[in-house]
Design an enzyme around this catalytic site. Structure first.
Site, mmCIF file in Angstrom:
data_model
loop_
_atom_site.group_PDB
_atom_site.id
_atom_site.type_symbol
_atom_site.label_atom_id
_atom_site.label_comp_id
_atom_site.label_asym_id
_atom_site.label_seq_id
_atom_site.Cartn_x
_atom_site.Cartn_y
_atom_site.Cartn_z
ATOM 1 N N ARG A 69 44.571 50.783 40.341
ATOM 2 C CA ARG A 69 43.314 50.073 40.066
ATOM 3 C C ARG A 69 43.560 48.585 39.871
ATOM 4 N NH1 ARG A 69 39.600 52.318 35.298
ATOM 5 N NH2 ARG A 69 41.136 51.263 33.998
ATOM 6 N N ARG A 122 43.254 27.905 45.113
ATOM 7 C CA ARG A 122 44.418 27.342 45.822
ATOM 8 C C ARG A 122 45.105 26.270 44.984
ATOM 9 N NH1 ARG A 122 41.360 25.819 51.229
ATOM 10 N NH2 ARG A 122 40.081 24.989 49.558
ATOM 11 N N LYS A 168 38.226 45.421 37.257
ATOM 12 C CA LYS A 168 38.584 45.124 35.866
ATOM 13 C C LYS A 168 39.090 43.684 35.832
ATOM 14 C CE LYS A 168 40.375 47.931 32.162
ATOM 15 N NZ LYS A 168 39.251 47.867 31.242
ATOM 16 N N GLU A 201 26.880 52.422 31.954
ATOM 17 C CA GLU A 201 27.998 52.874 31.109
ATOM 18 C C GLU A 201 27.907 52.128 29.786
ATOM 19 O OE1 GLU A 201 31.879 51.642 32.501
ATOM 20 O OE2 GLU A 201 31.136 49.699 33.158
#
Ligand code: PXG
Length: 309
Positions: A69, A122, A168, A201
């Site tokens: 993940r 960058r 995440k 959630e």
């Protein structure tokens, strides 16, 4: 005077010895020296990704899944991890060993790295990687025995087309705002709805309900993290003959559920007995919830990446 100074140096040594060691860009440094530049874009812009992992009695739970993940979150934001998955696993284990931790909370963070002012990634020459392993702070036992009460908050879950909650990333303000709203109302956890009003959630946990014997959880495209504990519970449900479905859920579905619980690395499986002052089922942790809590605890004792201290 002499005695005083020797006392001081002993105290300093003790502090150093009790200091946790942190993995930081290829070296192990004491917590007090684990510092990152104010020019790091992880700090300046929340530009980075992370994982929260746990180890149980020298078994790292679902390490491969967490590292996958992490890699995928990085890939989505075009941040290549500075170590391979195998090297990351080694670094995590080494950090646990150095800190002599059997049961631990492991935080792996990769940031865009030090750069100049300005958004452009960058401007950052190389990513920063750090690994913190610490003692796990457990939720109070009463949450598991009696269940938790949660509240829906006004802050709406980020649009997947904006910052996808499936990643995440270090951009956790959406969750933090929701947490603040819950704690302001004296609740420990917040239920978050997406922009269409569907259940997404909680701030650091996925949500499940049980209705007529069927376990249900919102699909992640509605704005939820694809929780590793969530997946483990779906697998355990299957093995325990509890049918499980990903379903679009409203608050009405939650209020009228027979059982509800949250899942997450930190929380594990925690029963929910009241949502927005509505009793869920009997108002006590349900039978299926208790069965899955116990199956999950067993799994953490049995499965994982083993290390020795
Ligand atoms: N949703 C969100 C938004 C999360 O951040 C979960 C669900 C549960 O996912 P896992 O894969 O853990 O089952 C999370 C995970 C912390 C902490 O330090 C937070 C999480 C995990 C570990 C520690 O607050 N959140």
């Amino acid at each position: 005077m002499k005695q005083g100074s020797s006392k001081k140096s002993k105290m300093e040594t003790q502090t150093l010895h009790s200091d946790l060691e942190v993995y930081l860009n290829g070296s192990f440094v004491p917590k007090s020296e684990a510092k990152i530049s104010v020019f790091d874009h992880g700090l300046l812009y929340g530009d980075g990704v992370f994982e929260g992992i746990r180890s149980y009695n020298c078994l790292v739970f679902k390490l491969k899944e967490h590292l996958t993940r992490l890699k995928e979150s990085g890939h989505s934001i075009m941040l290549e991890l500075p170590l391979s998955t195998a090297q990351l696993a080694d670094a995590i284990i080494e950090t646990l060993k150095r800190n002599r931790l059997r049961d631990a909370y492991i935080r792996v963070v990769v940031t865009r790295g030090e750069g100049d002012l300005g958004l452009d990634p960058r401007l950052c020459r190389k990513p920063s990687l750090f690994i913190i392993t610490d003692k796990i702070v457990l939720y109070p036992e009463s949450y598991y025995r009696n269940g938790m009460e949660i509240i829906t908050v006004p802050t709406v879950r980020n649009l997947p087309e904006a910052i996808n909650p499936a990643l995440k990333t270090l951009n956790y303000l959406n969750n933090i705002m929701a947490k603040i709203e819950a704690t302001n109302s004296k609740y420990n956890e917040a239920l978050m709805l997406n922009h269409q009003g569907y259940v997404a959630e909680c701030t650091g946990d996925n949500i499940f309900i049980l209705k007529n014997g069927i376990l249900q959880t919102p699909p992640t495209y509605l704005g939820a993290l694809k929780g590793i504990t969530r997946q483990a519970i779906m697998d355990l449900a299957l093995r325990n003959d509890i049918p499980c479905q990903e379903r679009v859920l409203t608050r009405h579905d939650l209020f009228n559920a027979d059982e509800s619980f949250l899942t997450g690395t930190a929380a594990e499986v925690v029963p929910v007995v009241k949502i927005d002052s509505r009793c869920i089922g009997t108002g006590k942790p349900g039978k299926a919830t208790r069965k899955l809590m116990s199956a999950f605890r067993d799994l953490t004792k049995r499965e994982g990446t083993r290390y020795t201290l």
